[in-house]
Design an enzyme around this catalytic site. Structure first.
Site, PDB file in Angstrom:
ATOM      1  N   HIS A 119       8.416 -23.433   6.924  1.00  0.00           N
ATOM      2  CA  HIS A 119       9.857 -23.182   6.786  1.00  0.00           C
ATOM      3  C   HIS A 119      10.694 -24.210   7.529  1.00  0.00           C
ATOM      4  O   HIS A 119      11.869 -24.369   7.258  1.00  0.00           O
ATOM      5  CB  HIS A 119      10.213 -21.759   7.232  1.00  0.00           C
ATOM      6  CG  HIS A 119      10.062 -21.531   8.688  1.00  0.00           C
ATOM      7  ND1 HIS A 119       8.879 -21.134   9.238  1.00  0.00           N
ATOM      8  CD2 HIS A 119      10.930 -21.664   9.710  1.00  0.00           C
ATOM      9  CE1 HIS A 119       9.024 -21.021  10.546  1.00  0.00           C
ATOM     10  NE2 HIS A 119      10.256 -21.332  10.851  1.00  0.00           N
TER      11      HIS A 119
ATOM     12  N   HIS B 256       4.079 -27.479  12.032  1.00  0.00           N
ATOM     13  CA  HIS B 256       5.472 -27.888  12.242  1.00  0.00           C
ATOM     14  C   HIS B 256       5.587 -29.241  12.942  1.00  0.00           C
ATOM     15  O   HIS B 256       6.267 -30.138  12.469  1.00  0.00           O
ATOM     16  CB  HIS B 256       6.210 -26.852  13.088  1.00  0.00           C
ATOM     17  CG  HIS B 256       6.161 -25.466  12.521  1.00  0.00           C
ATOM     18  ND1 HIS B 256       6.274 -25.223  11.180  1.00  0.00           N
ATOM     19  CD2 HIS B 256       6.008 -24.265  13.113  1.00  0.00           C
ATOM     20  CE1 HIS B 256       6.197 -23.914  10.966  1.00  0.00           C
ATOM     21  NE2 HIS B 256       6.024 -23.314  12.127  1.00  0.00           N
TER      22      HIS B 256
ATOM     23  N   ARG C 130       0.814  -1.200   0.000  1.00  0.00           N
ATOM     24  CA  ARG C 130       0.000   0.000   0.000  1.00  0.00           C
ATOM     25  C   ARG C 130       0.863   1.271   0.000  1.00  0.00           C
ATOM     26  O   ARG C 130       0.475   2.308  -0.476  1.00  0.00           O
ATOM     27  CB  ARG C 130      -0.896  -0.013   1.229  1.00  0.00           C
ATOM     28  CG  ARG C 130      -2.031   0.980   1.138  1.00  0.00           C
ATOM     29  CD  ARG C 130      -2.911   0.887   2.359  1.00  0.00           C
ATOM     30  NE  ARG C 130      -3.061  -0.493   2.819  1.00  0.00           N
ATOM     31  CZ  ARG C 130      -3.432  -0.794   4.070  1.00  0.00           C
ATOM     32  NH1 ARG C 130      -3.633   0.158   4.943  1.00  0.00           N
ATOM     33  NH2 ARG C 130      -3.580  -2.049   4.434  1.00  0.00           N
TER      34      ARG C 130
ATOM     35  N   LYS D 228      14.702 -26.573   6.565  1.00  0.00           N
ATOM     36  CA  LYS D 228      15.908 -26.628   7.396  1.00  0.00           C
ATOM     37  C   LYS D 228      16.721 -27.880   7.105  1.00  0.00           C
ATOM     38  O   LYS D 228      16.174 -28.959   6.902  1.00  0.00           O
ATOM     39  CB  LYS D 228      15.511 -26.620   8.872  1.00  0.00           C
ATOM     40  CG  LYS D 228      15.014 -25.270   9.335  1.00  0.00           C
ATOM     41  CD  LYS D 228      14.837 -25.269  10.838  1.00  0.00           C
ATOM     42  CE  LYS D 228      14.291 -23.951  11.304  1.00  0.00           C
ATOM     43  NZ  LYS D 228      15.272 -22.866  11.198  1.00  0.00           N
TER      44      LYS D 228
ATOM     45  N   GLU E 174       9.744 -21.808  22.630  1.00  0.00           N
ATOM     46  CA  GLU E 174      10.197 -20.451  22.356  1.00  0.00           C
ATOM     47  C   GLU E 174      10.408 -19.745  23.682  1.00  0.00           C
ATOM     48  O   GLU E 174       9.668 -19.997  24.638  1.00  0.00           O
ATOM     49  CB  GLU E 174       9.152 -19.693  21.538  1.00  0.00           C
ATOM     50  CG  GLU E 174       9.066 -20.147  20.106  1.00  0.00           C
ATOM     51  CD  GLU E 174       7.929 -19.462  19.366  1.00  0.00           C
ATOM     52  OE1 GLU E 174       8.206 -18.545  18.601  1.00  0.00           O
ATOM     53  OE2 GLU E 174       6.778 -19.839  19.607  1.00  0.00           O
TER      54      GLU E 174
ATOM     55  N   LYS F 121       5.254 -20.915  24.467  1.00  0.00           N
ATOM     56  CA  LYS F 121       5.983 -19.646  24.492  1.00  0.00           C
ATOM     57  C   LYS F 121       6.464 -19.381  25.898  1.00  0.00           C
ATOM     58  O   LYS F 121       5.918 -19.909  26.863  1.00  0.00           O
ATOM     59  CB  LYS F 121       5.058 -18.529  24.038  1.00  0.00           C
ATOM     60  CG  LYS F 121       4.732 -18.622  22.556  1.00  0.00           C
ATOM     61  CD  LYS F 121       4.135 -17.341  22.040  1.00  0.00           C
ATOM     62  CE  LYS F 121       3.923 -17.391  20.544  1.00  0.00           C
ATOM     63  NZ  LYS F 121       5.179 -17.348  19.777  1.00  0.00           N
TER      64      LYS F 121
END
Lengths: 357, 507
Positions: free
Chosen positions: B199, B261, B62, B203, B237, B359
């Site tokens: 992703h 994942h 934008r 790896k 994480e 997390k």
């Protein structure tokens, strides 16, 4: 950390290596190969630096074998081995042993190197300069799966190429060949872009640069068309021109870093083709340790079969100042005004002549 | 194309796989992912000589930018985040094919301009009409972008050229929405033209699972119920939700991580040997094993969810999930999830797979631990083996990629005492320090049309089938357990394994 050993033996060096590893707290070793660098004192520093940089990609035990020149008859009869063991931060990601050989042991370097090889791991020998004429039958070369030479560093590169072709043994390789991988890759990519038939090729580059000959031989071998090697001021390779049935394909690199790819009927494109550092070349060389059949095939094509007598279909933008050199190398035989079609036959004739020599 | 190219030879292994003439269009190019991962990956690919001459990069967003502003932005992103050193000549090659198209997703003019840009690039850069559209946009914008691409003829493949769509997770938030999304995408792009980015699959370590299992003889014979006690797959994480409150609340850890994942990692760990290493054969085996996954009978007993509470994480004070900005104080969203799954086939019957993610846990780590049974008989007496645990093979996915083998060894000394030791293989130690980023590999694969490392429609839908009943159960029953930030999750998760006579590894 560094450990200096004077007048020592291979078993003492092995002990020092274990001691060094213990001292820095990493008794386990994940090194994937032993790299033996055979060199003189003058080239040792640069070669070792390149090897250490390459070790970031291939952690290795690097053995630098420096053969010292004896200056008196007494020196020659005495024999001594000095070593410098480096582990940890001083040695890239692996271990380094610099071996200095004095006197008689110079002729028995393999006896020092053999006990220091990593168990099971492949062995690579690299001669940055003064490579033996028959690397596979050299006592050090015989220990290795892979023998890396560099014709670029030779006094007469082109003659040395022929010698390498005569003694080629699977596992031999040449950094001059490694240098042209980006060129080969880009030329292959160029032919991906157009469907065409290549009629003739010209490879232009500086004199005494065997990479130009190797590239020319590879092209001749793969494409089966006449390939002309012409001279320019460099740096390195400067251009490859392919005449095809749909027009010219030119890859031109005047400044040694950014090249232009021009394909007839398509816009010109900039292509990064930087000349690479020795460390990058060694890293590429260590990536695969199986025999390089493509190199063998290109090398065996033979330097003498380049520059066939027939004139290459004239490129539109003929570069100046190279005609003479090409003419001198070419055997003048076939009539000038020949059509494109019999080009292949003529090339074969030249080849037969070359083979008969 | 390349089959007729006389300069290509399969035996010539030095020549890299270079993508054919092509370009990449990134929607949402001003986003974080684009700046931190995509742009640097494109540069790194160019720097490694893997992009075709004339490769073009088109940004769509934008923001009121000119082509130069866009190039400057890419330049900064590359300088800051690229893995390989910045080289001017590589930049010069890239910059020629950089364009920016300003507009919103519902702006027809902008998509016309995009089409014009693509046509101009075909002429100026020789991209041959081959373009991949990378949708780095919020999920609610997927349908409109896809429809716009269709409406303006951008998805049409003409005269041997290709058009591909690259989409990021989340692929829906349950089975129904995933099916709808798939319908929308596949209406416009053929199934082999859609690339779903997970992703993790790009790896090196994840690809190495296949090498480890199927290129060696010493692991596969014991990779079954006769020897394996259980498998733990962890993705932890250390950060909280950061500024992603809007995205995260209502989604939660299980949908965000387990669905894609962890189930992909589980599929790679548990699947049978594929007939070959091509996309179809791999997908067939992964689909088979995901189809064989069985949920625990009592979901309350064998699943746990949690929310991080205030605490100290690695020396820093952290607020609890419910106190984060933009989070409803009554939110039931899980920031920690642990589930037990079984695989109903001959190889794995009776072997539990414990999957957990969270997390604000102890540290950032992703690993797969295959834990083996105790030796059936020990000639050593109890005191000698008191400190001996179970043997384990741990595949460390990130950080510090590698493989650890744990086994018992005698402690030096006069008495017989056996203790666990680790044998370690670290990627960084044996191979390159600078292995390519996952996104480099995946973008290159998209341009090459190689779909080995991308989950397919069926896999996505099967994963939702596994997770949906758990989410529904959680919706109806109870609240997430609270755990202090910086710990390894709620005590309920420890109790869940204790009931089975096992315990979580401390990764």
């Amino acid at each position: 950390m560094k450990i200096d050993l004077t007048d020592t033996t291979a078993s003492k060096i092995n002990k020092a290596l274990v001691q060094g590893r213990r001292a820095i707290g990493t008794p386990a070793v994940g090194m994937v190969l032993t790299l033996v660098i055979v060199t003189d004192e003058e080239n040792a520093y640069d070669a070792l630096k390149a090897a250490n940089d390459a070790s970031h990609e291939h952690p290795s035990r690097t053995l630098v074998v420096i053969k010292r020149v004896s200056r008196s008859p007494r020196d020659r009869t005495q024999s001594r081995l000095d070593a410098e063991v480096r582990v940890g931060a001083d040695a890239g990601t692996g271990e380094t042993v610099v071996l200095r050989l004095h006197g008689e042991v110079v002729h028995h370097a393999q006896s020092v190197v053999l006990p220091l090889l990593l168990p099971d791991a492949p062995v690579v020998v690299w001669w940055p300069v003064n490579a033996p004429l028959d690397p596979a039958n050299d006592p050090l070369g015989a220990l290795a799966q892979r023998r890396v030479t560099d014709t670029y560093a030779a006094e007469q590169p082109v003659r040395e190429l022929s010698a390498r072709a005569d003694t080629y043994t699977p596992g031999d390789t040449d950094l001059s060949w490694t240098r042209i991988t980006p060129w080969r890759s880009m030329l292959a990519a160029a032919l991906d872009q157009v469907t065409c038939e290549v009629k003739a090729v010209e490879v232009e580059g500086e004199e005494f640069n065997p990479s130009c000959e190797l590239l020319a031989m590879w092209l001749a071998d793969r494409l089966d068309v006449p390939v002309r090697r012409s001279l320019s001021g460099g740096p390195g390779l400067t251009a490859v021109r392919m005449a095809t049935n749909t027009g010219q394909i030119v890859l031109d690199r005047a400044d040694g870093s950014l090249a232009t790819l021009s394909i007839q009927g398509q816009p010109d494109r900039a292509v990064a083709l930087k000349r690479r550092e020795t460390a990058e070349l060694i890293a590429e060389e260590l990536r695969r340790l199986d025999p390089d059949d493509t190199y063998a095939s290109a090398l065996r094509f033979g330097v003498e079969r380049l520059n066939p007598s027939l004139p290459v279909p004239e490129p539109e933008v003929a570069p100046k100042g190279e005609e003479a050199a090409v003419e001198a190398a070419a055997e003048a035989s076939a009539p000038e005004a020949q059509a494109e079609a019999p080009v292949n036959d003529a090339a074969e004739n030249t080849a037969k002549k070359a083979a008969a020599k | 194309m390349s089959s007729s190219n006389p300069l290509r030879d399969p035996a010539d292994r030095r020549l890299p796989r270079i993508a054919g003439p092509s370009g990449l269009v990134i929607f949402g190019v001003t986003g974080d992912l684009s700046r931190k991962k995509l742009m640097p990956a494109v540069y790194d690919l160019a720097n490694r000589g893997l992009l075709p001459p004339g490769f073009s990069l088109v940004g769509f967003a934008r923001r009121e930018w000119q082509h130069e502003d866009f190039a400057a932005e890419v330049h900064d992103a590359v300088k800051e985040h690229a893995r390989t050193p910045f080289r001017e000549e590589v930049w010069q090659q890239l910059i020629q094919g950089m364009r920016f198209v300003q507009g919103t997703f519902d702006d027809d003019d902008a998509f016309e301009r995009l089409r014009g840009t693509i046509e101009e690039l075909d002429k100026a850069q020789g991209t041959g009409g081959n373009f991949a559209f990378y949708l780095s946009v919020p999920p609610r914008s997927f349908p409109v972008v896809i429809q716009q691409l269709k409406k303006h003829g951008l998805a049409d493949q003409t005269g041997g050229s290709w058009r591909r769509a690259v989409i990021e997770k989340p692929f829906g938030h349950d089975l129904k929405s995933a099916e709808e999304l798939n319908k929308v995408v596949h209406e416009v792009f053929g199934s082999d033209q859609v690339f779903r980015i997970d992703h993790y699959l790009g790896k090196e370590t994840v690809q190495n699972i296949l090498a480890l299992r199927f290129a060696n003889t010493m692991f596969e014979p014991i990779w079954n119920r006769s020897f394996v006690d259980h498998v733990q797959i962890t993705m932890a994480e250390d950060i909280g939700i950061g500024g992603r409150a809007g995205y995260y609340d209502g989604i939660g850890a299980a949908r965000d991580v387990i669905q894609n994942h962890l189930l992909q990692l589980m599929a790679l760990t548990a699947m049978e040997e594929p007939a070959s290493f091509d996309a179809d054969a791999l997908a067939a085996e992964k689909t088979k094993v995901l189809g064989a996954v069985r949920l625990p009978r009592d979901l309350g007993r064998d699943t746990v969810r949690g929310q991080y509470a205030a605490g100290w994480q690695g020396g820093e004070k952290a607020v609890g999930y419910l106190e984060e900005d933009g989070i409803d104080a009554k939110s039931k969203t899980d920031t920690y999830a642990a589930i037990k799954l079984e695989v109903d086939n001959r190889r794995w019957a009776g072997v539990p797979f414990y999957l957990r993610t969270g997390k604000r846990l102890g540290r950032r780590v992703t690993e797969i631990a295959v834990v083996f049974q105790r030796a059936p008989h020990s000639p050593f007496d109890h005191t000698a083996t008191e400190e001996l645990g179970k043997n384990a093979i741990v595949i460390r996915v990130q950080p510090d990629e590698g493989v650890t083998v744990r086994f018992g060894s005698k402690v030096p000394g006069t008495s017989m005492e056996i203790r666990d030791v680790s044998m370690d293989f670290a990627y960084g130690e044996s191979f390159t320090e600078s292995s390519p980023e996952a996104y480099e590999r995946l973008i290159l694969d998209v341009l090459l049309g190689d779909s080995n490392l991308f989950p397919r429609t069926e896999e996505v839908e099967l994963s939702w089938q596994i997770l949906d009943p758990i989410e529904q159960y959680w919706d109806k029953n109870g609240r997430p357990a609270q755990y202090a930030s910086g710990t390894w999750g709620p005590v309920e998760a420890d109790e869940m394994l204790e009931r089975d006579g096992r315990s979580w590894r401390r990764p």
